[in-house]
Design an enzyme around this catalytic site. Sequence first.
Site, mmCIF file in Angstrom:
data_model
loop_
_atom_site.group_PDB
_atom_site.id
_atom_site.type_symbol
_atom_site.label_atom_id
_atom_site.label_comp_id
_atom_site.label_asym_id
_atom_site.label_seq_id
_atom_site.Cartn_x
_atom_site.Cartn_y
_atom_site.Cartn_z
ATOM 1 N N GLN A 85 1.020 -1.345 0.096
ATOM 2 C CA GLN A 85 -0.152 -0.383 -0.062
ATOM 3 C C GLN A 85 1.071 0.904 0.419
ATOM 4 O O GLN A 85 0.087 2.607 -0.035
ATOM 5 C CB GLN A 85 -1.134 -0.326 1.009
ATOM 6 N N HIS A 104 -1.193 1.297 -4.740
ATOM 7 C CA HIS A 104 -1.820 2.635 -4.137
ATOM 8 C C HIS A 104 -0.893 3.516 -4.977
ATOM 9 O O HIS A 104 -0.592 4.989 -5.218
ATOM 10 C CB HIS A 104 -1.868 2.949 -3.008
ATOM 11 N N CYS A 147 -3.730 10.614 -21.791
ATOM 12 C CA CYS A 147 -3.795 9.091 -22.681
ATOM 13 C C CYS A 147 -3.515 7.889 -21.770
ATOM 14 O O CYS A 147 -3.779 7.172 -21.437
ATOM 15 C CB CYS A 147 -2.192 9.655 -23.399
ATOM 16 N N CYS A 199 2.559 15.986 -21.045
ATOM 17 C CA CYS A 199 2.465 14.367 -21.331
ATOM 18 C C CYS A 199 3.708 14.219 -22.083
ATOM 19 O O CYS A 199 4.108 14.470 -23.449
ATOM 20 C CB CYS A 199 1.516 13.477 -21.582
ATOM 21 N N CYS A 237 2.086 12.376 -25.503
ATOM 22 C CA CYS A 237 0.543 12.625 -26.264
ATOM 23 C C CYS A 237 0.670 14.155 -26.015
ATOM 24 O O CYS A 237 -0.630 15.009 -26.809
ATOM 25 C CB CYS A 237 -0.491 11.866 -25.611
ATOM 26 N N SER A 275 -2.584 -0.880 8.501
ATOM 27 C CA SER A 275 -3.928 -0.406 10.021
ATOM 28 C C SER A 275 -5.250 -1.228 10.408
ATOM 29 O O SER A 275 -5.953 -0.850 11.268
ATOM 30 C CB SER A 275 -4.379 0.938 10.194
ATOM 31 N N ASN A 278 2.065 -6.894 13.132
ATOM 32 C CA ASN A 278 2.572 -5.395 13.643
ATOM 33 C C ASN A 278 2.817 -5.188 14.533
ATOM 34 O O ASN A 278 2.696 -5.753 15.771
ATOM 35 C CB ASN A 278 0.658 -5.242 13.027
#
Length: 233
Positions: free
Chosen positions: A91, A109, A120, A136, A139, A177, A201
């Site tokens: 994540q 993410h 594009c 970009c 494009c 979390s 954790n």
Amino acid sequence: MSDIRNIVVLTGAGVSAESGIATFRGPGGLWEGHRVEDVCTPEALAADPDLVHRFYDLRRAALSSVRPNPAHEALARLDRAWAGGLLIVTQNVDDLHERAGATRMLHMHGALRQALCAACGARFAWADALPPATPCPACAAPALRPDIVFFGEIPYQMERIEAALAQADLFVSIGTSGAVYPAAGFVRLADAYGARTLELNLDRSEGSDWFDESRLGPAGTLVPQWVEQMLNA
């Protein structure tokens, strides 16, 4: 553990916190000093692109001052040595897993060191500042934005993640979390497919009760211990 072949690992902010990267939400619901709504939604990007781009520019620049920690290094070791299937789903938007050497992984993410063309859909490696209306390279539209999944947007590669969970013998969640969906629901999906589930954790998460086992402590200690256990089972 000898019957385990396919592993899916989910990592969250707790893995990178020991490298000095701020966790997702701080005191008072702030994210590195900003309300999440002000820097991580499509509406925020439309309303104040200067603020949003500057916020991610600073986060991108900060990556040069941090290094992978023992948790990243242990997962990279697992990636190199595990003969079965492995997918590390992070994540996190930093690049510490890659810098530690992990290759069987994806960023659900997005990634700080990538830019996305809103016109594009092309993506580019990006290490420097990214001012609003940057053209970009593909494009030429002035539509480059940080390649970050904002709230309200669909995380990347969900079909690949769900396919890996369907084949997993073991699902391991590290430093999360248990509050941000859809990632918070992976444990129940893995369990429904018949996988064992393990949480590593610092503290109990909102989803701890869904795991077969929870081990509490710093990721830099727990992850190397678990990897050693897996590789020497």
